[in-house]
Design an enzyme around this catalytic site. Structure first.
Site, PDB file in Angstrom:
ATOM      1  N   LYS A 204      -2.420   6.521  -8.090  1.00 41.04           N
ATOM      2  CA  LYS A 204      -1.875   7.085  -6.848  1.00 41.04           C
ATOM      3  C   LYS A 204      -2.442   8.461  -6.508  1.00 41.04           C
ATOM      4  O   LYS A 204      -3.079   9.122  -7.327  1.00 41.04           O
ATOM      5  CB  LYS A 204      -0.352   7.093  -6.908  1.00 41.04           C
ATOM      6  CG  LYS A 204       0.184   5.664  -6.699  1.00 41.04           C
ATOM      7  CD  LYS A 204       1.648   5.590  -6.446  1.00 41.04           C
ATOM      8  CE  LYS A 204       2.016   4.123  -6.146  1.00 41.04           C
ATOM      9  NZ  LYS A 204       3.450   3.888  -6.272  1.00 41.04           N
ATOM     10  N   ARG A 239       4.489   0.131 -13.681  1.00 41.48           N
ATOM     11  CA  ARG A 239       3.803  -0.802 -12.769  1.00 41.48           C
ATOM     12  C   ARG A 239       2.357  -0.335 -12.664  1.00 41.48           C
ATOM     13  O   ARG A 239       2.095   0.733 -12.146  1.00 41.48           O
ATOM     14  CB  ARG A 239       4.514  -0.756 -11.412  1.00 41.48           C
ATOM     15  CG  ARG A 239       3.959  -1.698 -10.362  1.00 41.48           C
ATOM     16  CD  ARG A 239       4.733  -1.561  -9.056  1.00 41.48           C
ATOM     17  NE  ARG A 239       4.214  -2.465  -8.055  1.00 41.48           N
ATOM     18  CZ  ARG A 239       3.159  -2.203  -7.286  1.00 41.48           C
ATOM     19  NH1 ARG A 239       2.515  -1.067  -7.398  1.00 41.48           N
ATOM     20  NH2 ARG A 239       2.749  -3.088  -6.396  1.00 41.48           N
TER      21      ARG A 239
END
Ligand code: HH2
Length: 258
Positions: A204, A239
Protein backbone atom coordinates in the site's frame (compact mmCIF):
# COMPACT_ATOMS: atom_id res chain seq x y z
CA UNK A 1 -5.22 -14.37 3.62
CA UNK A 2 -4.06 -14.30 0.00
CA UNK A 3 -5.38 -11.59 -2.30
CA UNK A 4 -6.92 -12.69 -5.59
CA UNK A 5 -8.30 -9.71 -7.47
CA UNK A 6 -10.28 -10.82 -10.52
CA UNK A 7 -10.33 -7.26 -11.82
CA UNK A 8 -8.80 -5.39 -14.74
CA UNK A 9 -7.74 -2.40 -12.58
CA UNK A 10 -6.69 -3.31 -9.02
CA UNK A 11 -3.83 -1.13 -7.85
CA UNK A 12 -1.12 -3.77 -7.88
CA UNK A 13 -2.37 -7.00 -9.45
CA UNK A 14 -5.08 -5.69 -11.82
CA UNK A 15 -5.53 -7.81 -14.94
CA UNK A 16 -3.35 -10.69 -13.76
CA UNK A 17 -6.22 -13.02 -12.83
CA UNK A 18 -8.87 -12.01 -15.37
CA UNK A 19 -8.88 -15.49 -16.92
CA UNK A 20 -10.65 -17.87 -14.46
CA UNK A 21 -8.22 -20.71 -15.20
CA UNK A 22 -5.25 -18.50 -14.28
CA UNK A 23 -7.05 -17.19 -11.20
CA UNK A 24 -7.69 -20.73 -9.98
CA UNK A 25 -4.08 -21.72 -10.59
CA UNK A 26 -2.88 -18.64 -8.67
CA UNK A 27 -5.20 -19.40 -5.73
CA UNK A 28 -4.05 -23.01 -5.53
CA UNK A 29 -0.44 -21.81 -5.49
CA UNK A 30 -1.28 -19.39 -2.65
CA UNK A 31 -2.67 -22.21 -0.52
CA UNK A 32 0.28 -24.47 -1.33
CA UNK A 33 2.55 -21.59 -0.31
CA UNK A 34 0.83 -21.13 3.07
CA UNK A 35 -2.37 -19.08 2.72
CA UNK A 36 -5.27 -20.25 4.92
CA UNK A 37 -7.86 -18.12 3.11
CA UNK A 38 -8.09 -16.82 -0.46
CA UNK A 39 -9.86 -13.45 -0.69
CA UNK A 40 -11.57 -13.14 -4.08
CA UNK A 41 -12.65 -9.68 -5.24
CA UNK A 42 -14.22 -8.45 -8.46
CA UNK A 43 -14.25 -4.70 -7.78
CA UNK A 44 -11.21 -2.51 -7.24
CA UNK A 45 -11.66 -0.19 -4.28
CA UNK A 46 -8.43 1.77 -4.81
CA UNK A 47 -8.75 5.52 -4.14
CA UNK A 48 -10.81 7.23 -6.82
CA UNK A 49 -12.16 4.01 -8.36
CA UNK A 50 -15.70 3.90 -9.75
CA UNK A 51 -18.22 1.27 -8.54
CA UNK A 52 -18.65 -1.89 -10.60
CA UNK A 53 -22.22 -3.17 -11.19
CA UNK A 54 -22.87 -6.29 -9.05
CA UNK A 55 -23.71 -8.28 -12.21
CA UNK A 56 -20.22 -7.56 -13.62
CA UNK A 57 -18.60 -8.27 -10.25
CA UNK A 58 -20.41 -11.62 -10.07
CA UNK A 59 -19.55 -12.59 -13.65
CA UNK A 60 -15.89 -12.03 -12.75
CA UNK A 61 -15.72 -13.88 -9.45
CA UNK A 62 -18.34 -16.66 -9.37
CA UNK A 63 -16.58 -19.15 -11.69
CA UNK A 64 -13.43 -18.68 -9.59
CA UNK A 65 -15.21 -18.95 -6.22
CA UNK A 66 -17.04 -22.10 -7.36
CA UNK A 67 -13.89 -23.80 -8.62
CA UNK A 68 -11.90 -22.92 -5.49
CA UNK A 69 -14.66 -24.14 -3.18
CA UNK A 70 -14.89 -27.43 -5.10
CA UNK A 71 -11.11 -27.79 -4.72
CA UNK A 72 -11.61 -27.44 -0.94
CA UNK A 73 -10.09 -23.96 -0.50
CA UNK A 74 -11.39 -21.58 2.17
CA UNK A 75 -12.64 -18.60 0.20
CA UNK A 76 -13.63 -15.14 1.39
CA UNK A 77 -15.52 -12.80 -0.91
CA UNK A 78 -14.36 -9.18 -0.97
CA UNK A 79 -17.53 -7.26 -1.82
CA UNK A 80 -19.81 -4.46 -0.63
CA UNK A 81 -22.90 -5.85 -2.39
CA UNK A 82 -25.38 -8.18 -0.70
CA UNK A 83 -26.38 -9.88 -3.98
CA UNK A 84 -22.73 -10.69 -4.65
CA UNK A 85 -22.26 -11.96 -1.08
CA UNK A 86 -25.32 -14.21 -1.47
CA UNK A 87 -24.20 -15.58 -4.84
CA UNK A 88 -20.63 -16.15 -3.62
CA UNK A 89 -21.80 -17.92 -0.43
CA UNK A 90 -24.09 -20.10 -2.59
CA UNK A 91 -21.07 -20.85 -4.80
CA UNK A 92 -19.10 -22.08 -1.76
CA UNK A 93 -17.44 -18.99 -0.24
CA UNK A 94 -17.11 -19.30 3.55
CA UNK A 95 -16.38 -15.72 4.66
CA UNK A 96 -17.62 -12.23 3.76
CA UNK A 97 -15.04 -9.40 3.62
CA UNK A 98 -16.75 -6.02 3.31
CA UNK A 99 -14.60 -2.87 3.06
CA UNK A 100 -17.68 -0.81 3.95
CA UNK A 101 -18.27 -2.70 7.23
CA UNK A 102 -21.72 -3.78 5.93
CA UNK A 103 -22.74 -0.10 5.53
CA UNK A 104 -22.84 0.10 1.72
CA UNK A 105 -25.81 -2.24 1.17
CA UNK A 106 -28.64 -2.37 3.73
CA UNK A 107 -29.35 -5.99 2.77
CA UNK A 108 -25.82 -7.11 3.69
CA UNK A 109 -26.02 -7.30 7.51
CA UNK A 110 -29.30 -9.31 7.57
CA UNK A 111 -27.85 -11.66 4.94
CA UNK A 112 -24.64 -12.28 6.91
CA UNK A 113 -26.68 -12.79 10.10
CA UNK A 114 -28.98 -15.29 8.38
CA UNK A 115 -26.07 -17.24 6.87
CA UNK A 116 -24.09 -17.28 10.13
CA UNK A 117 -20.80 -16.92 8.24
CA UNK A 118 -17.65 -15.18 9.49
CA UNK A 119 -17.38 -11.56 8.38
CA UNK A 120 -14.61 -8.96 8.19
CA UNK A 121 -15.81 -5.45 9.02
CA UNK A 122 -13.39 -2.84 7.71
CA UNK A 123 -13.26 0.84 8.61
CA UNK A 124 -13.60 3.42 5.88
CA UNK A 125 -15.35 6.71 5.32
CA UNK A 126 -17.40 7.53 2.25
CA UNK A 127 -16.73 5.52 -0.89
CA UNK A 128 -13.53 4.77 -2.81
CA UNK A 129 -14.38 7.80 -4.97
CA UNK A 130 -14.80 10.19 -2.01
CA UNK A 131 -12.68 8.70 0.79
CA UNK A 132 -9.49 10.69 0.21
CA UNK A 133 -11.33 13.94 0.99
CA UNK A 134 -12.72 12.41 4.20
CA UNK A 135 -9.30 11.55 5.62
CA UNK A 136 -9.45 14.32 8.25
CA UNK A 137 -8.84 13.31 11.88
CA UNK A 138 -7.89 14.98 15.15
CA UNK A 139 -6.97 11.64 16.74
CA UNK A 140 -7.08 8.93 14.11
CA UNK A 141 -6.79 5.98 16.52
CA UNK A 142 -9.60 7.19 18.80
CA UNK A 143 -11.89 8.11 15.90
CA UNK A 144 -11.35 4.87 13.98
CA UNK A 145 -11.86 2.91 17.20
CA UNK A 146 -15.14 4.67 17.91
CA UNK A 147 -16.38 4.33 14.30
CA UNK A 148 -15.45 0.62 14.29
CA UNK A 149 -17.25 0.22 17.63
CA UNK A 150 -20.39 1.65 15.99
CA UNK A 151 -19.97 -0.69 13.01
CA UNK A 152 -19.59 -3.62 15.39
CA UNK A 153 -22.68 -2.57 17.37
CA UNK A 154 -24.75 -2.35 14.15
CA UNK A 155 -23.61 -5.81 13.10
CA UNK A 156 -24.45 -7.26 16.53
CA UNK A 157 -27.87 -5.55 16.47
CA UNK A 158 -28.53 -7.17 13.06
CA UNK A 159 -27.99 -10.57 14.70
CA UNK A 160 -24.39 -11.34 13.71
CA UNK A 161 -22.63 -13.35 16.44
CA UNK A 162 -19.64 -11.70 18.12
CA UNK A 163 -17.49 -14.79 17.39
CA UNK A 164 -18.16 -14.38 13.66
CA UNK A 165 -16.64 -10.90 13.45
CA UNK A 166 -13.11 -9.71 12.67
CA UNK A 167 -12.34 -5.99 12.54
CA UNK A 168 -9.97 -4.16 10.19
CA UNK A 169 -8.66 -0.57 10.49
CA UNK A 170 -8.81 -0.16 6.70
CA UNK A 171 -5.25 0.84 5.94
CA UNK A 172 -5.31 3.34 3.06
CA UNK A 173 -9.11 3.74 3.07
CA UNK A 174 -9.90 7.35 4.00
CA UNK A 175 -6.39 7.46 5.46
CA UNK A 176 -3.35 9.33 4.26
CA UNK A 177 0.05 7.78 5.01
CA UNK A 178 0.43 9.35 8.50
CA UNK A 179 -3.03 8.01 9.45
CA UNK A 180 -2.19 4.49 8.28
CA UNK A 181 1.07 4.62 10.23
CA UNK A 182 -0.61 5.90 13.41
CA UNK A 183 -3.28 3.21 13.14
CA UNK A 184 -0.74 0.41 12.86
CA UNK A 185 0.99 1.80 15.95
CA UNK A 186 -2.40 1.87 17.72
CA UNK A 187 -3.57 -1.66 16.94
CA UNK A 188 -3.57 -2.56 20.68
CA UNK A 189 -6.23 0.14 21.16
CA UNK A 190 -8.37 -1.40 18.42
CA UNK A 191 -7.87 -4.85 19.94
CA UNK A 192 -9.74 -3.65 23.03
CA UNK A 193 -12.94 -3.91 20.94
CA UNK A 194 -12.62 -7.65 21.59
CA UNK A 195 -12.52 -9.01 18.03
CA UNK A 196 -9.64 -10.52 16.06
CA UNK A 197 -7.93 -7.89 13.89
CA UNK A 198 -7.29 -8.32 10.17
CA UNK A 199 -4.82 -5.94 8.57
CA UNK A 200 -4.14 -5.25 4.89
CA UNK A 201 -0.83 -3.45 4.45
CA UNK A 202 0.40 -5.30 1.38
CA UNK A 203 2.07 -2.98 -1.18
CA UNK A 204 0.00 0.00 0.00
CA UNK A 205 0.83 3.68 -0.49
CA UNK A 206 2.09 4.36 3.06
CA UNK A 207 4.87 1.82 2.39
CA UNK A 208 5.77 3.86 -0.69
CA UNK A 209 5.74 7.00 1.46
CA UNK A 210 8.03 5.43 4.09
CA UNK A 211 10.41 3.72 1.67
CA UNK A 212 10.38 5.92 -1.41
CA UNK A 213 9.43 2.90 -3.56
CA UNK A 214 6.94 4.10 -6.20
CA UNK A 215 5.88 0.84 -7.84
CA UNK A 216 3.46 -1.19 -5.67
CA UNK A 217 4.81 -4.57 -6.82
CA UNK A 218 8.30 -3.53 -5.61
CA UNK A 219 7.11 -2.99 -2.01
CA UNK A 220 7.53 -6.61 -0.83
CA UNK A 221 10.18 -5.99 1.84
CA UNK A 222 8.28 -3.03 3.28
CA UNK A 223 5.05 -5.05 3.21
CA UNK A 224 6.65 -7.84 5.22
CA UNK A 225 8.12 -5.38 7.73
CA UNK A 226 4.72 -3.71 8.17
CA UNK A 227 2.93 -7.07 8.39
CA UNK A 228 5.22 -8.36 11.14
CA UNK A 229 4.85 -5.06 12.97
CA UNK A 230 1.06 -5.48 12.80
CA UNK A 231 1.26 -9.04 14.13
CA UNK A 232 3.49 -7.84 16.98
CA UNK A 233 0.83 -5.23 17.81
CA UNK A 234 -2.01 -7.77 17.94
CA UNK A 235 -3.20 -8.48 14.39
CA UNK A 236 -4.31 -12.09 13.78
CA UNK A 237 -4.78 -12.13 10.01
CA UNK A 238 -2.67 -10.49 7.29
CA UNK A 239 -4.19 -9.85 3.85
CA UNK A 240 -1.26 -10.13 1.46
CA UNK A 241 -0.24 -10.48 -2.19
CA UNK A 242 3.06 -12.31 -1.57
CA UNK A 243 2.27 -15.55 0.24
CA UNK A 244 5.55 -17.45 0.09
CA UNK A 245 7.62 -14.61 1.50
CA UNK A 246 5.05 -13.61 4.12
CA UNK A 247 4.58 -17.21 5.29
CA UNK A 248 8.34 -17.61 5.68
CA UNK A 249 8.61 -14.34 7.61
CA UNK A 250 5.72 -15.36 9.89
CA UNK A 251 7.17 -18.82 10.54
CA UNK A 252 10.50 -17.33 11.60
CA UNK A 253 8.88 -14.54 13.63
CA UNK A 254 6.54 -16.93 15.47
CA UNK A 255 9.36 -19.40 16.19
CA UNK A 256 11.55 -16.65 17.60
CA UNK A 257 8.78 -15.16 19.70
CA UNK A 258 7.88 -18.60 21.10
N1 HH2 B 1 -7.66 -3.62 1.00
C1 HH2 B 1 -8.06 -3.69 -0.29
C2 HH2 B 1 -9.19 -4.44 -0.63
N2 HH2 B 1 -9.88 -5.13 0.30
N3 HH2 B 1 -10.20 -5.77 2.55
C3 HH2 B 1 -9.82 -5.69 3.82
N4 HH2 B 1 -10.52 -6.37 4.77
N5 HH2 B 1 -8.74 -4.97 4.23
C4 HH2 B 1 -7.98 -4.26 3.34
O1 HH2 B 1 -7.01 -3.58 3.76
C5 HH2 B 1 -8.36 -4.29 1.96
C6 HH2 B 1 -9.50 -5.08 1.59
C7 HH2 B 1 -7.30 -2.94 -1.33
O2 HH2 B 1 -6.26 -3.71 -1.83
P1 HH2 B 1 -6.31 -4.59 -3.18
O3 HH2 B 1 -7.40 -5.62 -3.12
O4 HH2 B 1 -4.96 -5.15 -3.38
O5 HH2 B 1 -6.57 -3.54 -4.33
P2 HH2 B 1 -7.87 -3.03 -5.11
O6 HH2 B 1 -8.83 -2.46 -4.15
O7 HH2 B 1 -7.32 -2.01 -6.09
O8 HH2 B 1 -8.47 -4.24 -5.81
Amino acid sequence: MGILNVTPDSFSDGGRHADPARAIEAAQRMVADGADIVDVGGESTRPGSAPVPPSVEQARILPVVRALAIAGLRVSVDTRNADTMRAALDAGAAIVNDVSGLAHDPAAAPLVAARGCPVVLMHMRGTPATMSKLAVYQDVAAEVRSELAATLARARAAGIAAEAIALDPGIGFAKHAPHSIALLQSLPTLATLGCPLLVGVSRKAFIGALSGVETPADRLAGSIAAGLFAIARGASILRVHDITETAQALRVWHSLSG
